[in-house]
Design a protein around this motif. Structure first.
Motif, mmCIF file in Angstrom:
data_model
loop_
_atom_site.group_PDB
_atom_site.id
_atom_site.type_symbol
_atom_site.label_atom_id
_atom_site.label_comp_id
_atom_site.label_asym_id
_atom_site.label_seq_id
_atom_site.Cartn_x
_atom_site.Cartn_y
_atom_site.Cartn_z
ATOM 1 N N THR A 370 15.283 -31.824 -56.632
ATOM 2 C CA THR A 370 15.476 -33.216 -55.509
ATOM 3 C C THR A 370 16.598 -33.890 -56.846
ATOM 4 O O THR A 370 16.483 -33.889 -57.461
ATOM 5 C CB THR A 370 14.124 -33.606 -55.771
ATOM 6 N N LEU A 371 17.053 -34.812 -55.924
ATOM 7 C CA LEU A 371 18.430 -36.207 -56.200
ATOM 8 C C LEU A 371 18.132 -37.188 -55.671
ATOM 9 O O LEU A 371 17.448 -37.005 -54.673
ATOM 10 C CB LEU A 371 19.530 -35.405 -56.101
ATOM 11 N N ASN A 372 18.221 -37.880 -56.749
ATOM 12 C CA ASN A 372 16.938 -39.344 -57.183
ATOM 13 C C ASN A 372 18.643 -40.767 -57.660
ATOM 14 O O ASN A 372 18.556 -40.700 -58.559
ATOM 15 C CB ASN A 372 15.353 -39.647 -57.477
ATOM 16 N N ASN A 373 18.907 -40.914 -56.313
ATOM 17 C CA ASN A 373 19.649 -41.879 -56.523
ATOM 18 C C ASN A 373 18.796 -43.614 -56.636
ATOM 19 O O ASN A 373 19.964 -44.329 -55.347
ATOM 20 C CB ASN A 373 20.885 -42.225 -55.307
ATOM 21 N N TYR A 374 18.405 -43.572 -58.064
ATOM 22 C CA TYR A 374 17.865 -44.955 -57.262
ATOM 23 C C TYR A 374 18.880 -46.258 -57.997
ATOM 24 O O TYR A 374 18.148 -47.505 -57.743
ATOM 25 C CB TYR A 374 15.592 -44.990 -58.776
ATOM 26 N N GLY A 375 19.627 -46.045 -58.075
ATOM 27 C CA GLY A 375 20.391 -47.522 -58.583
ATOM 28 C C GLY A 375 21.273 -47.678 -57.420
ATOM 29 O O GLY A 375 21.400 -49.024 -57.489
ATOM 30 N N VAL A 376 21.047 -47.259 -56.472
ATOM 31 C CA VAL A 376 20.756 -48.139 -54.815
ATOM 32 C C VAL A 376 20.182 -49.504 -54.743
ATOM 33 O O VAL A 376 20.677 -50.598 -54.593
ATOM 34 C CB VAL A 376 21.315 -47.217 -53.826
ATOM 35 N N PHE A 377 18.812 -49.328 -56.091
ATOM 36 C CA PHE A 377 18.031 -50.481 -56.185
ATOM 37 C C PHE A 377 18.776 -51.625 -57.298
ATOM 38 O O PHE A 377 17.737 -52.343 -57.491
ATOM 39 C CB PHE A 377 16.468 -49.993 -56.058
ATOM 40 N N GLY A 378 19.319 -51.260 -57.835
ATOM 41 C CA GLY A 378 20.015 -52.094 -58.403
ATOM 42 C C GLY A 378 19.565 -51.913 -60.091
ATOM 43 O O GLY A 378 19.671 -52.491 -61.641
ATOM 44 N N VAL A 379 18.904 -50.782 -60.384
ATOM 45 C CA VAL A 379 18.835 -50.457 -61.882
ATOM 46 C C VAL A 379 19.285 -49.453 -62.339
ATOM 47 O O VAL A 379 19.792 -48.522 -62.120
ATOM 48 C CB VAL A 379 17.045 -49.925 -61.423
ATOM 49 N N ASP A 380 19.010 -49.986 -64.065
ATOM 50 C CA ASP A 380 19.693 -48.202 -64.627
ATOM 51 C C ASP A 380 18.957 -47.218 -64.160
ATOM 52 O O ASP A 380 19.272 -46.192 -64.706
ATOM 53 C CB ASP A 380 19.671 -48.895 -66.183
ATOM 54 N N GLY A 381 17.664 -47.365 -65.093
ATOM 55 C CA GLY A 381 16.980 -46.341 -65.524
ATOM 56 C C GLY A 381 15.060 -46.019 -64.441
ATOM 57 O O GLY A 381 15.232 -46.765 -63.583
ATOM 58 N N SER A 382 14.623 -44.576 -64.579
ATOM 59 C CA SER A 382 13.969 -44.963 -63.954
ATOM 60 C C SER A 382 13.215 -42.957 -64.668
ATOM 61 O O SER A 382 13.550 -42.178 -64.919
ATOM 62 C CB SER A 382 13.786 -44.181 -62.405
ATOM 63 N N THR A 383 11.815 -43.093 -64.537
ATOM 64 C CA THR A 383 11.448 -41.906 -65.368
ATOM 65 C C THR A 383 10.557 -41.091 -63.586
ATOM 66 O O THR A 383 8.506 -41.463 -63.332
ATOM 67 C CB THR A 383 10.365 -41.594 -66.064
ATOM 68 N N PRO A 384 10.796 -40.839 -62.527
ATOM 69 C CA PRO A 384 10.297 -40.514 -61.233
ATOM 70 C C PRO A 384 9.053 -39.366 -61.357
ATOM 71 O O PRO A 384 8.618 -38.456 -62.670
ATOM 72 C CB PRO A 384 11.373 -39.797 -60.737
ATOM 73 N N ILE A 385 8.324 -39.254 -60.912
ATOM 74 C CA ILE A 385 7.107 -38.475 -60.355
ATOM 75 C C ILE A 385 8.260 -37.060 -59.101
ATOM 76 O O ILE A 385 8.780 -37.320 -58.649
ATOM 77 C CB ILE A 385 6.083 -38.769 -59.503
ATOM 78 N N ILE A 386 7.679 -35.507 -60.278
ATOM 79 C CA ILE A 386 8.299 -35.216 -58.974
ATOM 80 C C ILE A 386 7.743 -34.380 -58.236
ATOM 81 O O ILE A 386 6.662 -34.844 -58.024
ATOM 82 C CB ILE A 386 8.263 -33.572 -60.376
ATOM 83 N N ASN A 387 8.481 -34.134 -57.431
ATOM 84 C CA ASN A 387 8.537 -33.297 -55.778
ATOM 85 C C ASN A 387 7.616 -32.612 -56.171
ATOM 86 O O ASN A 387 8.677 -31.073 -55.816
ATOM 87 C CB ASN A 387 9.686 -33.397 -55.203
#
Length: 453
Positions: A370-387
């Motif tokens: 999975t590719l997660n482009n959370y930058g669209v929400f205006g944030v720099d970083g994240s530690t996402p939960i694996i799908n």
């Protein structure tokens, strides 16, 4: 002779055992064509319009909007042969006993109803159905009328709204659509109208609370209650998957900052007039598939029963897409074999379909990474939960102008933070770091992609 046929909720695939009724598309007493959609349901995977295999007069419906219906349970009953074949979709009438009188679910006044000719026909006629279910079309059809009915007292289903999502939003917030003024054409209720009404109600409630706090007369009515949102449908499926991922996968995350200036320049150069448009997400997807080709051990899953790591031969790339109904992860099949233009077109199609709530179960399952482009929400970083049950997720933050040392000098460059969350059972930190470093190198020097297969 007419025969009453019962149509049950069919098996929708992917092991689904139930669905939630979102919106009925037909009324009792309405003439339906063969394979005409009769109800819209929400499963744990997607929104689906369910077509009925029978043509005739709808004599009963089962399940209120918002209720859950198990696979195999009745949806509608249809009097087959109660109308001429040309109105019922051309199906031959079945021999058998005539249908009985409609049950309590039938509307009292079943006079004029909308007659559909199937999903591929834009036109519709109006037929006249006699109470009792043994209807016949009028000899002279009336002129065409809008398919969206106007408001009618006592029945919220006749309120004109722009989409089923608007009805769902109103239902979840306890809002009667008959009390909402639509700002769309001919009074059509839009999502913004529902949101405005909810805000106005909240503002009025807050004002009443303030007035009570300063000694004003308390507002009449019950005290505000805590909101309860059912964890079912797609929301429930996502919650279950997140919980399972956290319980089963020992994940770890590494991250790195990268200079994306050259990547943005490459995209501008590709998007020349007349050429197929390439999205930034598609470029990142191409980089991801190139990195997985170099580190194939990350395109994998773990079989805990067999105690084996299963390396997968094809990259089916999921990407996070935000919709009105929450986060979904459409899957690009065989992403490793697609050009960047093909990736861009397919991701755009899947995103549009997701926002319309029309993704099929096949388009939402069997991803391998999975590719997660959370930058669209205006944030720099994240530690996402694996799908779950995948082994990794690449995260991309916002691209922002920052001071950066470029070719030995301080300059303002377009910088992005990349993160990689991985299943530590599948690889160690060296492999994960190598994967992320290669992604960052391709972001900084897109020409490296020319050297990958």
């Amino acid at each position: 002779m007419a025969v009453v046929r019962e149509f049950t909720l069919p098996d929708l695939g992917e092991g689904l055992t139930e669905a939630t009724v979102v919106q009925w598309l037909v009324e009792v007493g309405q003439v339906v064509a063969v394979d005409q959609p009769v109800v819209e349901v929400e499963t744990a995977k997607a929104m689906v319009e369910v077509p009925c295999p029978y043509g005739g007069v709808v004599t009963a419906r089962f399940g209120e909007e918002g209720s859950e219906v198990p696979v195999g349970a009745p949806l509608v009953t249809v009097a087959v042969g109660a109308v001429p074949d040309d109105l019922a979709g051309g199906g031959a009438a079945d021999d058998g006993a005539a249908p009985g009188a409609p049950d309590a679910q039938e509307s009292a006044g079943s006079g004029n109803v909308l007659v559909g000719y199937g999903t591929s026909t834009a036109a519709a006629r109006r037929g006249r159905i006699r109470p009792g279910g043994a209807g016949r079309a009028a000899a002279a059809p009336a002129p065409l009328e809008p398919a969206v009915p106007g408001p009618a007292a006592g029945d919220s289903r006749t309120v004109p709204v722009i989409s089923p999502l608007v009805r769902r939003m109103a239902r979840e917030n306890g809002l009667d659509l008959r009390n909402v003024t639509g700002s769309g054409r001919d009074g059509l209720i839009l999502r913004s109208d529902v949101e405005r009404t909810i805000r106005e109600r909240e503002t009025a409630t807050a004002a009443a609370s303030v007035a009570g706090a300063v000694g004003a007369a308390p507002a009449t009515g019950a005290a505000p209650q805590a909101e309860r949102i059912p964890l079912k449908g797609m929301r429930g499926a996502a919650a279950e998957k997140f919980s399972r991922s956290r319980q089963e996968i020992p994940d770890a995350t590494c991250w790195v900052d990268a200079d994306a200036t050259e990547l943005l320049a490459a995209r501008r150069a590709m998007n020349v007039p007349g050429a197929p448009k390439v999205s930034l997400l598609a470029l990142l997807a191409k980089i991801t598939t190139a990195a997985l080709a170099r580190f194939p051990e990350l395109n994998a899953t773990v079989d805990p029963q067999a105690r084996e790591i299963v390396r997968l031969p094809a990259v089916h790339l999921g990407f996070a897409a935000q919709t009105d109904r929450g986060l979904v992860v459409p899957v690009v099949r065989d992403a490793h074999a697609r050009t960047v233009e093909e990736l861009s077109a397919e991701m755009a199609r899947l995103t549009e379909t997701a926002r319309a709530g029309r993704l099929s179960p096949a388009e939402l399952t069997h991803g391998t990474f999975t590719l997660n482009n959370y930058g669209v929400f205006g944030v720099d970083g994240s530690t996402p939960i694996i799908n779950h049950p995948e082994a990794g997720m690449l995260g991309v933050g916002r691209i922002a102008a920052k001071p950066w040392v470029h070719e030995g000098e301080l300059a303002v460059r377009q910088v992005v933070q990349l993160s990689f969350t991985f299943d530590h059972r599948v690889c160690d930190g060296a492999t994960a770091g190598g994967f992320l470093r290669f992604v960052a190198d391709c972001v900084e020097r897109p020409a490296l992609l020319l050297r990958t297969r």
